[in-house]
Write a protein that holds these residues in place. Structure first.
Motif, short mmCIF file in Angstrom:
data_model
loop_
_atom_site.label_atom_id
_atom_site.label_comp_id
_atom_site.label_asym_id
_atom_site.label_seq_id
_atom_site.Cartn_x
_atom_site.Cartn_y
_atom_site.Cartn_z
N TYR A 103 0.86 -1.19 0.00
CA TYR A 103 0.00 0.00 0.00
C TYR A 103 0.89 1.24 0.00
CZ TYR A 103 -4.24 -2.64 1.16
OH TYR A 103 -5.31 -3.49 1.13
N VAL A 104 0.44 2.28 -0.67
CA VAL A 104 1.19 3.54 -0.69
C VAL A 104 0.29 4.70 -0.30
CG1 VAL A 104 2.88 2.77 -2.39
CG2 VAL A 104 0.77 3.84 -3.17
N ASP A 105 0.90 5.73 0.25
CA ASP A 105 0.18 6.95 0.63
C ASP A 105 -0.37 7.59 -0.64
OD1 ASP A 105 -0.64 9.46 1.37
OD2 ASP A 105 1.18 9.96 2.49
N VAL A 106 -1.70 7.68 -0.74
CA VAL A 106 -2.34 8.18 -1.95
C VAL A 106 -1.89 9.59 -2.28
CG1 VAL A 106 -4.56 8.92 -2.91
CG2 VAL A 106 -4.36 6.69 -1.81
N GLN A 107 -1.86 10.45 -1.29
CA GLN A 107 -1.51 11.85 -1.54
C GLN A 107 -0.07 11.97 -2.04
OE1 GLN A 107 -1.43 14.57 1.88
NE2 GLN A 107 -2.49 16.08 0.63
N ALA A 108 0.86 11.29 -1.37
CA ALA A 108 2.27 11.39 -1.75
C ALA A 108 2.50 10.76 -3.13
CB ALA A 108 3.14 10.70 -0.70
N ALA A 109 1.86 9.61 -3.38
CA ALA A 109 2.07 8.93 -4.66
C ALA A 109 1.51 9.73 -5.82
CB ALA A 109 1.44 7.54 -4.61
N ALA A 110 0.31 10.27 -5.64
CA ALA A 110 -0.31 11.04 -6.72
C ALA A 110 0.55 12.24 -7.09
CB ALA A 110 -1.71 11.49 -6.30
N ARG A 111 1.05 12.93 -6.09
CA ARG A 111 1.88 14.10 -6.36
C ARG A 111 3.22 13.70 -6.99
NH1 ARG A 111 0.67 17.54 -0.77
NH2 ARG A 111 -1.40 18.30 -1.41
N LYS A 112 3.77 12.60 -6.52
CA LYS A 112 5.05 12.14 -7.07
C LYS A 112 4.92 11.81 -8.55
CE LYS A 112 8.35 11.20 -4.97
NZ LYS A 112 9.58 11.98 -4.65
N PHE A 113 3.77 11.26 -8.94
CA PHE A 113 3.58 10.86 -10.33
C PHE A 113 2.97 11.97 -11.18
CE2 PHE A 113 3.13 6.47 -8.33
CZ PHE A 113 4.48 6.19 -8.52
N GLY A 114 2.73 13.13 -10.58
CA GLY A 114 2.27 14.28 -11.36
C GLY A 114 0.76 14.42 -11.48
N ALA A 115 0.01 13.85 -10.55
CA ALA A 115 -1.46 13.96 -10.57
C ALA A 115 -1.93 14.89 -9.46
CB ALA A 115 -2.11 12.59 -10.42
N GLY A 116 -3.14 15.41 -9.61
CA GLY A 116 -3.75 16.21 -8.55
C GLY A 116 -4.47 15.30 -7.57
N VAL A 117 -4.61 15.76 -6.35
CA VAL A 117 -5.27 14.91 -5.34
C VAL A 117 -6.02 15.79 -4.35
CG1 VAL A 117 -3.16 14.90 -3.94
CG2 VAL A 117 -4.89 13.13 -3.58
N GLU A 118 -7.23 15.34 -3.99
CA GLU A 118 -8.04 15.97 -2.95
C GLU A 118 -8.44 14.88 -1.96
OE1 GLU A 118 -11.07 19.01 -4.07
OE2 GLU A 118 -10.66 18.28 -6.08
N LEU A 119 -8.34 15.19 -0.68
CA LEU A 119 -8.71 14.25 0.36
C LEU A 119 -9.95 14.76 1.09
CD1 LEU A 119 -5.21 13.44 1.89
CD2 LEU A 119 -6.41 12.25 0.06
#
Length: 574
Positions: free
Chosen positions: A50-66
């Motif tokens: 499992y990976v941290d959704v927020q950190a992974a999304a930003r690392k791969f260049g995607a936007g994220v809202e929690l």
């Protein structure tokens, strides 16, 4: 009763201990184009990474809202919307449900997703990267059509093996006695590289991205009498040997166990020494037309429409690979309605009046005065005035009951409302804050104060007993508010009418009382929608006025006058 509470506490502690033991905390390294690019917080649970959704999304260049209350995350990129909901394995990708092999988790206040989510082809396409999880590392590369994977040495020949990501076409020519050039029109290589093999059949090879094309140049060895470039078992193979290839080259497919030839790789910036090309005609394959693929977004409710037949595929080149796949049928996109086009569906304007909060959700409270009571009183009076004027009216609630925020927009849409008016009372830590305000929805707030107001009103989400339905959440997050301009216009009419209405006694600032913020209750409403903040319950002056029934009626009259003026302007009534 006491024993039940003790037993519940023990079970909770045991569960917590067990969960903590099952989760092995760690960090997953990220390697981009062969270089370290940091890491992502991760954990191992039941054999799943499992990976941290927020950190992974930003690392791969995607936007994220929690969304903490609903335990959801929204991942966005070009043409991509993904909704993850804990503790469910079901996710939504571009309005379609999918299921992960393991559920989403919440750990230490972070939403953790199985790594497989970020390996989805739709996500990789959206962020423009190729992502793989190999040996506990995220390996990230730029999008590519083919890449060298093997150098294979036999006694009678040497093979260069390439992995392909799609059907690529090529043309080949022997530039001179020692140099062979393969050109791939419109293709992209994984990495530029130059490497020396120093075998009797291949001395070196150079792979380069040249503008829109990829180019492979091979320097033949002294014993190379024949060469070929062809597809074998779904991979591309350059062969150089002492004689022509056997009739069934597949018998020596690169998939079979082979001896790997050593390769001396040189930096891409180091240019190999090449014999000058001999000028003259050469059979270069014509560059194929580009087939435009959809960007991953699929219309949820496409209307029937004419099917556009794809152009016939071009004939394969004699020197090229198999015929490219035919063009996809053009998607039928639902035409977005003009905000006023819905008026033709029924003769009378339909209006939903939404008294904010209710039931177990009191809204803002001061002493014995509760926002929900004032909202209901003004809402009922407003609905009565609208009905008397000939409008079709529906209230989201007409008594002291709790209605979920997501349910309110559903009520409006099911009613096929032409306007949605939510009635609220403001509150602030600043005791000097006072006055009437009216809002329309926007992702970006007018200012911090407007954002704080939206955050306060959105707190009603905490009273939801049921877990948010992830489909509803997606529909609301994807709602294209094509009614923003109309909502802004309606807000202006209401502001002006309340300002002119005598007997209210609450300040209306003509320059700053129409505002915008991201109110959850206004999301997904398929009509112009506004949220009225009648005044501040936290202001002693506003509180003294709004607690009077006469003032509540005057407030309803002012809001009604604004709606009526808007309806007249838009041709609903004379």
């Amino acid at each position: 009763m006491l024993m039940k509470r003790v037993w519940t506490l023990l079970v909770g502690l045991l569960t917590l201990c067990f969960s903590g033991a099952a989760y092995a905390q760690g960090r997953t390294p990220v390697v981009v184009s062969g270089r370290s690019a940091g890491n992502i917080p991760s954990l191992e649970a039941n054999g799943v990474t499992y990976v941290d959704v927020q950190a992974a999304a930003r690392k791969f260049g995607a936007g994220v809202e929690l969304f903490a209350q609903s335990k959801q995350a929204k991942i966005t990129a070009k043409g991509f919307y993904g909704i993850l909901t804990a503790p469910l394995p079901e996710i939504i990708i571009n309005a379609k449900p999918q299921t992960l092999s393991s559920p989403v988790l919440v750990n230490g206040g972070k939403i953790m997703a199985p790594a497989e989510f970020f390996l989805l082809s739709s996500f990789q396409k959206a962020v423009g990267k190729r992502i793989a999880l190999t040996d506990g590392k995220f390996m990230v590369e730029r999008p590519f059509d083919f890449a060298r994977t093997d150098n294979v040495l036999h006694e009678e020949d040497t093979l260069l093996v390439f992995e392909t990501a799609k059907d690529v076409r090529w043309s080949s020519k022997q530039v001179n006695k020692h140099t062979v050039q393969i050109t791939f029109p419109g293709a992209t290589v994984k990495r530029d590289e130059f490497f020396r093999l120093k075998t009797p059949f291949i001395a070196s090879a150079d792979i380069r991205q040249s503008r829109a094309d990829a180019v492979l140049k091979v320097i033949l060895g002294k014993n190379a009498k024949d060469w070929s470039f062809s597809e074998i078992d779904g991979r591309l193979v350059f062969r150089a040997g002492a004689q022509a290839a056997p009739a069934v080259l597949a018998d020596r497919s690169p998939a079979a166990p082979l001896t790997e030839a050593p390769a001396e790789t040189v930096s891409a910036s180091e240019e190999p020494v090449q014999t000058p090309e001999i000028k003259g005609p050469s059979p270069v394959t014509e560059k194929p037309s580009v087939l435009m693929e959809d960007d991953g977004f699929e219309e949820m409710f496409p209307e029937p429409g004419p099917v556009i037949k794809p152009e016939p595929a071009p004939e394969p080149s004699k020197t090229g690979k198999k015929t490219p796949a035919p063009a996809k049928t053009a998607p039928v996109i639902k035409q977005e309605p003009h905000p006023l086009a819905v008026s033709s569906a029924h003769k009378k304007m339909r209006i939903v009046v939404d008294p904010g909060h209710g039931g177990k959700d009191p809204g803002a409270v001061r002493s014995r005065m509760r926002e929900k009571d004032w909202n209901l009183a003004v809402g009922k009076e407003l609905a009565s005035l609208l009905k008397k004027a000939g409008f079709e009216v529906k209230m989201t609630r007409d008594n002291d009951t709790f209605i979920a925020l997501s349910e309110r927009s559903k009520i409006s849409n099911n009613f096929k409302a032409d306007l949605f008016v939510s009635v609220h009372t403001n509150a602030s830590k600043n005791r000097n804050a006072h006055g009437f305000q009216v809002y329309f929805r926007s992702e970006k707030a007018t200012d911090k104060e407007a954002a704080d107001v939206a955050a306060m009103e959105n707190e009603a989400m905490q009273y939801e007993e049921v877990h948010y339905n992830f489909v509803d959440a997606l529909l609301q997050s994807l709602a294209k508010n094509e009614f923003v301009n109309e909502s802004s216009k309606l807000a202006g009419y209401v502001r002006n009418s309340v300002y002119k209405q005598p007997g209210i006694g609450i300040a209306v600032n003509q320059n700053s009382s129409v505002r915008q913020a991201n109110f959850y209750v206004l999301k997904g409403v398929n009509s112009p929608a506004i949220l009225v903040e009648m005044g501040y319950i936290s202001s002693s002056k506003d509180r003294a006025r709004l607690s009077q029934k006469a003032v509540q009626k005057k407030m309803a009259q002012g809001i009604f006058n604004g709606i009526r003026d808007y309806a007249k302007k838009e041709g609903w009534i004379n």
